[in-house]
Write an enzyme that holds these catalytic residues in place. Structure first.
Site, short mmCIF file in Angstrom:
data_model
loop_
_atom_site.label_atom_id
_atom_site.label_comp_id
_atom_site.label_asym_id
_atom_site.label_seq_id
_atom_site.Cartn_x
_atom_site.Cartn_y
_atom_site.Cartn_z
N THR A 240 -119.16 88.93 18.25
CA THR A 240 -117.85 89.49 18.30
C THR A 240 -117.27 89.75 19.71
OG1 THR A 240 -116.92 91.40 17.26
CG2 THR A 240 -118.78 91.97 18.64
N GLN A 262 -117.29 97.54 20.36
CA GLN A 262 -117.65 96.26 20.27
C GLN A 262 -118.77 95.80 20.81
OE1 GLN A 262 -116.00 94.24 17.92
NE2 GLN A 262 -115.27 96.30 17.62
N HIS A 265 -122.13 96.13 18.74
CA HIS A 265 -122.56 95.42 17.61
C HIS A 265 -123.64 94.50 18.13
CE1 HIS A 265 -119.69 95.37 14.49
NE2 HIS A 265 -118.59 95.62 15.67
N GLU A 332 -111.21 87.26 19.72
CA GLU A 332 -111.16 87.82 18.15
C GLU A 332 -110.31 88.87 17.87
OE1 GLU A 332 -114.76 88.97 14.93
OE2 GLU A 332 -114.97 89.21 17.08
N HIS A 333 -110.36 89.80 18.73
CA HIS A 333 -109.52 91.14 18.64
C HIS A 333 -108.99 91.20 20.11
CE1 HIS A 333 -113.55 91.91 16.22
NE2 HIS A 333 -112.68 92.22 15.29
N ASP A 366 -111.47 97.29 11.52
CA ASP A 366 -112.61 96.90 11.23
C ASP A 366 -112.90 97.55 9.72
OD1 ASP A 366 -113.63 95.51 13.10
OD2 ASP A 366 -114.73 96.94 14.25
N GLU A 420 -96.77 47.33 6.86
CA GLU A 420 -98.16 47.72 7.13
C GLU A 420 -99.16 46.89 6.59
OE1 GLU A 420 -98.70 51.87 5.55
OE2 GLU A 420 -97.58 52.57 7.30
N HIS A 425 -99.49 47.50 -2.14
CA HIS A 425 -98.89 48.69 -2.35
C HIS A 425 -97.43 48.23 -2.84
CE1 HIS A 425 -101.95 50.52 -0.14
NE2 HIS A 425 -101.25 51.75 0.17
#
Length: 441
Positions: A240, A262, A265, A332-333, A366, A420, A425
Site C-alpha cells: 500500500t 498507511q 499495514h 494508490e492514495h 478505507d 489489406e 473479406h
C-alpha cells in the site's frame, strides 16, 4: 526515521527520469512467480487435497473441508460486536450508493438508416473474491470486492480468505460476518496463491471462476500474473502507498497521522510527503517521532515502513512542481492538503484515489467514504483504475444492418479488404449481392 529527497532548484526531469528519483518498494513479482508455479500446478492436479495440504503447511491447520459451512457464517454474524456490525452496515450502505450509480446502460447509435451499433454491458459469469488475512484482517476488503460485483449483476460470487488456526481452520469470524451481511454464502478457507489457483482451475468443491479480484501479498500478485489470460484479474496489488501533497497551510499533526496510518499495514508500505515547505517537513518529522512512539505495530511494521527506501519527504519548489512529482509517482492514495485543495486535486492526472483537504483522510476511504479501496499500486495508477462496477462488466458491440444499409457501404468494405490483401473479406460482401467473385489463382 524517514529520509528526504531534495528536488528543489534544478528543473525537474521529465518522464522516467523523474519516476526513477522517487521512492518505491522492492516488489519483485517475477521472482515470486517461479515459487508459486508449483503451488498452482498442484492445485490444478490435486484439487481440494492440495488446498488442504497447503493450509497445513502455510497456515498451520489441517482442514476437514475447504468450503466454509453456512452455519459458520450465521454464527459469526450472531457473535459480532454490535458496534462493528453497525459500522460494517454503514460502510456497505455507502458503498452501494456509489457503486450502484456506476452501472452503465446499453446505448444504441444509429449510424445510418437501417444500420446501428449497440454497446451492451454484460457482467462476467462468476468471480472469486479474495480477502487477506495475514498481519491484519480486512472485512472492509470483503465489502470493497463484493459490493461492485453485486451491483454489476454478477450471478455467482465466491470468496476466499486464509484459514486461521485460532478459529478452527475457518477464516477470521469478522470476515465471515461481513460475508453474511452481504449475502455472500459461498466462502472458502484458502489463502494466497492457493486461493487464486482454486478459482482459476476449480476443484471438487469450488467451481472455476471467470475473474479473480482483491488485494493480497506478493504471492497473490504472482498467482494473478501466472493465471492472466486464463482468468480476468483486477490488478497485481503491491504494498500500500500514501502520498500527501502539502504546502505551508497543512497541519503537520494531520499529515504525520495519515502517513503512519498507511505505514501500519506492512513494513513495505510506502509513505511519501511532497511539499514546498521545509518548515512543514521539519514539523512532520517531529510529529512522526511523537505519534509513532504512542501507537501500535511500531517495530514490526511502522518503523521499517517509514525508514524504508519506499518512504520519504520530497522537497519541491512549489505546488506546481509538487503536482508533477505526484503525477510521476502515481500513488494508490493521494491526499491534497494545500490552499485551494479542490482546484489542485482537479489537476491531478495519476492517482488511484484522491482525498481532498484536511477532512478527507485515506482512512475515510478505507472504510466509509463510499469509494473503493482496492486501488492500483506501484505507479500503475498512470494506466489503471481502482475496482468498480465496470471491473466486472464487459462491453459487447451488437451490429444490426439491413440489406440497404449494407449495400450503401459495401463498396467501401470491398475496397478496404482489397487494400489489406484480404480478398475473402470482400468476397463475403460480394456474395450477398450477386457480385462476381473471381476464382483464386
Amino acid at each position: 526515521m524517514i529520509s528526504r529527497i531534495d528536488l528543489r532548484g534544478d528543473a525537474l526531469p521529465e518522464g522516467p527520469a523523474l519516476r526513477d528519483l522517487l521512492p518505491r518498494a522492492d516488489f519483485d513479482v517475477s521472482a515470486a512467480l517461479e515459487k508459486v508455479r508449483p503451488i498452482c500446478e498442484a492445485v490444478h492436479h490435486r484439487g481440494d487435497a492440495a488446498l488442504i495440504d497447503f493450509a497445513e503447511k502455510f497456515d498451520g491447520v489441517r482442514l476437514e473441508s475447504v468450503r466454509v459451512p453456512a452455519q459458520a457464517l450465521t454464527d459469526a454474524l450472531a457473535a459480532l460486536d454490535p458496534a462493528v456490525r453497525a459500522a460494517l452496515e454503514e460502510s456497505i450502505r455507502r458503498a452501494r450508493l456509489v457503486h450502484r450509480a456506476q452501472r452503465r446502460r446499453a446505448h444504441t447509435t444509429h449510424v445510418v438508416p437501417g444500420g446501428s451499433v449497440t454497446e451492451k454491458w454484460v457482467p462476467v459469469d462468476r468471480v472469486g473474491l479474495y480477502a487477506p488475512g495475514g498481519r491484519s484482517v480486512y472485512p472492509s476488503s470483503v465489502i470493497m470486492n463484493a459490493v461492485p460485483a453485486q451491483e454489476a449483476g454478477v450471478r455467482s460470487i465466491a470468496l476466499a480468505s486464509p484459514p486461521q488456526a485460532d478459529f478452527g481452520g475457518l477464516p477470521h469470524p469478522t470476515i465471515l460476518a461481513a460475508c453474511a451481511l452481504l449475502g455472500v454464502d459461498e466462502v472458502y478457507a484458502a489463502g494466497g496463491a492457493t486461493a487464486v489457483a482454486m478459482f482459476a482451475h476449480g476443484t471438487e468443491s469450488c467451481p472455476a471462476a471467470t475473474m479473480v479480484t482483491g488485494p493480497g501479498n506478493i504471492w497473490v500478485a504472482a498467482a494473478k500474473r501466472y493465471f492472466t489470460g486464463r482468468i480476468g484479474i483486477d490488478t497485481e496489488a503491491g504494498p500500500t502507498e500514501i502520498a500527501v501533497l502539502a504546502d505551508e497551510t497543512a497541519d503537520p499533526l494531520h499529515v504525520a497521522a495519515d502517513l503512519i496510518s498507511q505505514a501500519e499495514h506492512d513494513p513495505l508500505a510506502a509513505a511519501v510527503l511532497v511539499t514546498d515547505s521545509a518548515d512543514l517537513a521539519d514539523a512532520v518529522e517531529k510529529e512522526l517521532d511523537a505519534q509513532v512512539a504512542a501507537t501500535k505495530h511500531v517495530e514490526d511494521r511502522i518503523r521499517p515502513a517509514l525508514a524504508g527506501r519506499q518512504s520519504a519527504i520530497v522537497l519541491v519548489d512549489g505546488v506546481e512542481e509538487g503536482l508533477r512529482v505526484v503525477d510521476a509517482y502515481g500513488a494508490e492514495h493521494l491526499e491534497i492538503q494545500t490552499a485551494d485543495a479542490a482546484a489542485v486535486a482537479d489537476r491531478v492526472r495519476n492517482a488511484g484515489a484522491i482525498f481532498v483537504g484536511p477532512w478527507a483522510p485515506v482512512s475515510l476511504g478505507d472504510y466509509a467514504a463510499g469509494s473503493n479501496h482496492v486501488l492500483p499500486t506501484g505507479g500503475c495508477a498512470c494506466h489503471s483504475s481502482g475496482l468498480s462496477v465496470q471491473s466486472f462488466l464487459r462491453g459487447i458491440h451488437v451490429v444490426d444492418y439491413s440489406k440497404d444499409a449494407l449495400a450503401e457501404v459495401a463498396h467501401h468494405v470491398v475496397t478496404l479488404a482489397e487494400a489489406e490483401d484480404l480478398p475473402a473479406h470482400g468476397a463475403a460482401i460480394k456474395a450477398r449481392f450477386g457480385w462476381k467473385v473471381p476464382a483464386s489463382t
